[in-house]
Design a protein around this motif. Structure first.
Motif, short mmCIF file in Angstrom:
data_model
loop_
_atom_site.label_atom_id
_atom_site.label_comp_id
_atom_site.label_asym_id
_atom_site.label_seq_id
_atom_site.Cartn_x
_atom_site.Cartn_y
_atom_site.Cartn_z
N VAL A 543 11.72 -50.60 3.85
CA VAL A 543 11.11 -49.33 4.28
C VAL A 543 10.45 -49.71 5.64
O VAL A 543 10.70 -48.64 6.78
N ARG A 544 10.01 -50.93 6.10
CA ARG A 544 9.93 -51.29 7.60
C ARG A 544 10.79 -52.29 8.06
O ARG A 544 10.35 -53.42 8.28
N PRO A 545 12.18 -52.21 8.45
CA PRO A 545 12.83 -53.02 8.93
C PRO A 545 12.48 -53.41 10.32
O PRO A 545 12.22 -52.68 10.95
N ARG A 546 13.31 -54.50 10.72
CA ARG A 546 13.29 -54.97 12.03
C ARG A 546 13.95 -54.18 12.96
O ARG A 546 14.99 -53.49 12.65
N TYR A 547 13.36 -53.94 14.30
CA TYR A 547 13.89 -53.21 15.20
C TYR A 547 13.71 -54.02 16.78
O TYR A 547 12.79 -54.68 16.80
N ASP A 573 16.08 -47.67 34.08
CA ASP A 573 16.25 -46.24 33.67
C ASP A 573 16.49 -45.95 32.29
O ASP A 573 16.31 -44.66 31.85
N PHE A 574 17.00 -46.97 31.62
CA PHE A 574 17.52 -46.88 30.15
C PHE A 574 16.95 -47.73 29.21
O PHE A 574 16.48 -48.75 30.01
N VAL A 575 16.97 -47.39 28.07
CA VAL A 575 16.39 -48.44 26.98
C VAL A 575 17.34 -48.32 25.71
O VAL A 575 17.60 -47.16 25.50
N THR A 576 17.45 -49.32 25.38
CA THR A 576 18.24 -49.37 24.07
C THR A 576 17.40 -49.85 22.86
O THR A 576 16.61 -50.40 23.03
N LEU A 577 17.86 -49.14 21.62
CA LEU A 577 17.27 -49.51 20.46
C LEU A 577 18.05 -50.05 19.41
O LEU A 577 19.33 -49.30 19.13
N ARG A 578 18.05 -51.10 18.77
CA ARG A 578 18.87 -51.74 17.88
C ARG A 578 17.81 -51.75 16.39
O ARG A 578 16.87 -51.98 16.29
N PHE A 579 18.36 -50.84 15.59
CA PHE A 579 17.58 -50.41 14.33
C PHE A 579 18.50 -51.34 12.92
O PHE A 579 19.25 -51.00 12.67
N ASP A 580 17.81 -52.34 12.68
CA ASP A 580 18.67 -53.42 11.68
C ASP A 580 18.51 -52.86 10.29
O ASP A 580 17.93 -53.57 9.44
N PHE A 585 16.27 -42.34 3.29
CA PHE A 585 14.86 -41.83 3.18
C PHE A 585 13.56 -42.78 3.24
O PHE A 585 12.56 -42.50 3.60
N MET A 586 13.86 -43.95 2.81
CA MET A 586 12.92 -44.97 2.82
C MET A 586 12.37 -45.28 4.04
O MET A 586 11.21 -45.93 4.22
N ASN A 587 13.07 -45.47 5.15
CA ASN A 587 12.68 -45.91 6.35
C ASN A 587 12.90 -45.04 7.49
O ASN A 587 12.70 -45.25 8.51
N ALA A 588 13.20 -43.71 7.05
CA ALA A 588 13.36 -42.54 8.37
C ALA A 588 11.99 -42.57 9.02
O ALA A 588 12.40 -42.52 10.38
N ALA A 589 11.07 -42.65 8.68
CA ALA A 589 9.75 -42.51 9.30
C ALA A 589 9.66 -43.58 10.06
O ALA A 589 9.10 -43.63 11.32
N HIS A 590 10.04 -44.71 9.76
CA HIS A 590 10.03 -46.07 10.69
C HIS A 590 10.95 -45.95 11.85
O HIS A 590 10.55 -46.54 12.82
N PHE A 591 12.21 -45.37 11.47
CA PHE A 591 12.96 -45.34 12.47
C PHE A 591 12.52 -44.32 13.75
O PHE A 591 12.57 -44.56 14.74
N GLU A 592 11.60 -43.16 13.25
CA GLU A 592 11.04 -42.25 14.09
C GLU A 592 10.25 -43.02 14.99
O GLU A 592 9.81 -42.86 16.22
N GLU A 593 9.08 -43.86 14.32
CA GLU A 593 8.06 -44.55 15.07
C GLU A 593 8.87 -45.65 16.01
O GLU A 593 8.48 -45.84 17.00
N ILE A 623 19.16 -37.85 8.72
CA ILE A 623 19.84 -36.78 9.74
C ILE A 623 18.82 -35.90 10.15
O ILE A 623 18.65 -35.44 11.32
N GLU A 624 17.92 -35.40 9.18
CA GLU A 624 16.68 -34.47 9.45
C GLU A 624 15.89 -35.08 10.57
O GLU A 624 15.36 -34.54 11.43
N ARG A 625 15.84 -36.29 10.25
CA ARG A 625 14.67 -37.35 11.32
C ARG A 625 15.56 -37.14 12.66
O ARG A 625 14.64 -37.04 13.68
N ILE A 626 16.54 -37.23 13.01
CA ILE A 626 17.48 -37.44 14.06
C ILE A 626 17.31 -35.95 14.75
O ILE A 626 16.94 -36.06 15.88
N ARG A 627 17.40 -34.96 13.91
CA ARG A 627 17.40 -33.68 14.46
C ARG A 627 15.94 -33.14 15.13
O ARG A 627 16.05 -32.84 16.09
N GLY A 628 14.82 -33.68 14.45
CA GLY A 628 13.57 -33.62 15.11
C GLY A 628 13.37 -34.51 16.27
O GLY A 628 12.85 -34.16 17.20
N LEU A 629 13.95 -35.61 16.17
CA LEU A 629 13.89 -36.33 17.42
C LEU A 629 14.58 -35.82 18.59
O LEU A 629 14.13 -36.15 19.80
#
Length: 697
Positions: A543-547, A573-580, A585-593, A623-629
């Protein structure tokens, strides 16, 4: 056709056999038989049964388990953990050693066998993947400690308080240390010391056989057993006589209450199945249960108090003897209450021996199907089936890896299940795979399961011809044999290593150990708690994986990790994000965070690049969470980009039309190409041509 023949009769793989292979299996089988006979008797006492049932459980189950199992080294028969679980599971239903207890032990073996067979037939061996290794190690350590220390009363020759709680019983046994029978302690301690030294100095010597033979001969030569059945009138100590009489009455009351309770439970279940709810019968069952608990507690206290009354034997003129309260300076060994025979007290000045073992083979008998008790036994049978499979599989895997043998866990379940089912028709209690006997077989050079058949033949010969010679075998020797076997399983160093690797795994292991120890003899509670904790840790990690947020320098090179406390670059000027983790559905909200955290930490960034190589899967929620982002970041004048997406993830985005919404020019085939294209001033330019696809990173 050949495939199915080998599935139905896996022992066909033993053939053809060479003379060298047969010779090796014969030697290995004889080596195992030397251990199997005394171990079987020892584990029968641990299961609360007469020792002869240990021999019954060492014969037919060993043959069946070998014929239908998958490991050529695994030896099936009585084992310490399953024996203890059997005794603990049946304690609420009958008095250990009674005829009812024996029938329930055999019935429990049948239930365990059916459940294991079903698990194997439906290929459910995968269930063991839900039990983590730290939980297994924690449980094994606690169970080994419980098994070893539960025999301490036999080691001292004092009664076990039998309060229903292992730690309370253990303290109660230690409190009786002044009443210990020191010759018994000498037999037990000497056996334990010899077995420890022998395993280190002469590992190929059949140490268990040596201590059994030596202990039996020494016991017979010294008159170790001294017992006498007396009348209460011969006990001239009033307090002791009163205690003995009251204990005899409580034992009789307990037997009558237990019998009445069994009958009342049967009638209640029968009425409930008929759709009736008789309140008066339910009240009677509850009352009898409370009375049974009270009588058991009373019996436990009286046994300890009666054993504390030491007596002195005084011969009478004309024969016979009287027993007086022992005074300081009295000659001879003290006499203490050892039990009852047909209602008369049995006094003893010596130690406990195995006694008379019925000669002959077990007869074929249908297990007594007590339908009123079966529903109550099923949970215990399920736990024993899984724990026994866990034990057998871990042994098989270790030996298979050492000898480069292919292992089929589901076939092993079938073999273990059939061993328990067939064994129950020959008066066997629950069995499983033995680590010590399997290791002896592997070390002795066994080539096939034929060695187990040979070992069973050795047990059969013992039952036919040798049981009279085992009469004087001290019970303390059997207790020491079990202790030496289970204490070798203690492995706290591994638990400490798990703690160093992962605090969560270490906590699961130590908590399993503590709960198992505290809840004993209900050993299953430790496994349940440990598995629940390990599963909770896994869910939290999902639910709350490391990023990790990694800003880029002006030249596109990585500038450390903001989330790890590294300093930010002067011009980023740029930032990268690694989501491990997979984006589900369990961690989509955490990805947005995580995305919002990256933007908040780096407000000047004009682009956020998600490193897609760590995303193994994506579902509709992701996919829906990415659309919102996409919309939210566009409002903040920041572009969402991806690099190195795996083909299944990219295909899911394609089907959802998400790639077009992101902008195909903002989806890069690899992180390296993304860095090459993302230069200051070009990050959000829609005119930037998409790079050529060169495959996944």
């Amino acid at each position: 056709m050949k495939y199915w023949l080998y599935r139905l009769l896996p022992f066909l793989s033993w053939f053809p056999m060479s003379s060298q292979s047969v010779r090796a299996d014969l030697l290995a089988g004889i080596s195992v038989a030397m251990i199997l006979v005394p171990q079987g008797m020892a584990y029968a006492t641990l299961a609360g049964l007469p020792v002869v049932y240990g021999l019954y459980a060492s014969a037919i189950p060993a043959i069946v388990g070998s014929l239908w199992g998958s490991s050529r080294f695994l030896h099936t028969g009585p084992v310490a953990m399953i024996s203890l679980l059997s005794a603990a599971s049946l304690a609420p239903f009958a008095v250990a050693g009674s005829e009812q207890f024996i029938q329930l032990s055999i019935l429990l073996a049948l239930l365990v066998g059916i459940l294991r067979l079903l698990l194997g037939l439906f290929r459910l061996g995968v269930l063991m993947n839900f039990v983590s290794q730290p939980v297994i190690v924690g449980f094994t350590n606690a169970a080994a400690l419980i098994i070893g220390l539960s025999l301490l009363n036999t080691f001292f020759n004092v009664p076990k308080p039998d309060t229903g709680t292992f730690l309370t019983d253990f303290v109660g046994v230690l409190a009786q240390l002044p009443q210990a029978h020191w010759p018994t302690v000498a037999f037990g301690a000497g056996t334990l010391a010899f077995l420890i030294l022998q395993s280190r100095l002469l590992p190929r010597l059949p140490g268990v056989l040596v201590v059994v033979v030596a202990g039996t001969l020494l016991s017979a030569a010294t008159g170790f057993e001294q017992k006498q059945t007396v009348d209460l009138a011969q006990v001239q100590a009033p307090q002791a006589r009163a205690l003995f009489g009251e204990l005899s009455r409580v034992r009789s009351d307990l037997e009558r209450t237990s019998e009445a309770l069994g009958q009342a439970r049967a009638r209640l279940r029968q009425r409930e199945r008929a759709g009736e709810v008789p309140p008066e019968l339910a009240v009677r069952v509850a009352g009898l249960e409370a009375e049974e608990r009270r009588l058991k507690e009373r019996r436990s206290r009286l046994r300890v108090a009666a054993h504390d009354r030491a007596l002195t034997r005084v011969p009478r003129d004309g024969g016979g003897a009287a027993f007086h309260l022992r005074e300081p300076g009295d000659a001879g060994a003290p006499w203490r209450l050892a039990g009852f025979r047909e209602g008369r007290p049995v006094l003893s000045a010596g130690g406990e021996v195995v006694g008379t073992i019925p000669r002959g083979l077990p007869s074929f008998q249908l297990p007594v199907l007590q339908w009123d008790v079966i529903p109550a036994l099923l949970p215990a049978a399920a736990v024993m089936a899984l724990i026994g499979f866990m034990e057998a599989t871990s042994i098989s895997r270790a030996l298979a890896a050492r000898n480069r043998e292919k292992l089929n866990p589901n076939q092993e379940l079938i073999g273990q299940g059939l061993a328990n089912i067939v064994g129950s028709f020959f008066q066997s209690f629950s069995v499983s795979g033995s680590f010590s006997r399997s290791a002896v077989a592997a070390r002795a050079g066994a080539r096939s399961g034929l060695f187990a058949v040979v070992s069973a033949a050795g047990v059969i010969l013992t039952m036919l011809f040798l049981t009279p010679y085992l009469y004087h075998l001290p019970q303390a020797v059997l207790a020491a044999i079990v202790m030496s076997a289970v204490f070798g399983l203690l492995d706290f160093r591994t638990l400490g290593r798990y703690w160093k690797v992962s605090r969560a795994d270490g906590l699961a292991g130590f908590l399993t150990f503590a709960v198992t120890l505290y809840m004993a003899p209900n050993l299953a509670a430790g496994v349940i708690v440990g598995t629940a904790l390990a599963s909770l840790v896994f869910l939290i990690g999902t639910v709350r994986p490391r990023y990790e947020i990694r800003p880029l320098r002006a030249d596109g090179s990585p500038a450390g990790s903001i989330t790890n406390g590294d300093s930010e670059p002067a011009h980023a000027d740029f930032v990268t994000l690694r989501f491990d983790a997979s984006l589900v559905f369990m961690n989509a909200a955490h990805f947005e965070e995580a995305v919002m955290d990256a933007i908040a930490r780096h407000p000047e960034a004009r682009a956020l690049l998600v490193m897609g190589h760590s995303l193994n899967r994506i579902d509709a929620s992701g996919i829906e969470r990415i659309r919102g982002l996409i919309t939210d970041l566009k409002a903040a004048e920041c572009t969402l980009m991806f690099s190195g997406l795996k083909r299944p993830v990219e295909a899911a985005m394609e089907r959802a039309g998400l790639l077009d919404e992101i902008g195909r020019e903002h989806v890069f085939p690899s992180f390296r190409e993304a860095l090459a294209r993302l230069q200051p001033g070009e990050a959000t330019s829609p005119a930037t041509p998409p790079p050529a696809r060169s495959g996944d990173d």
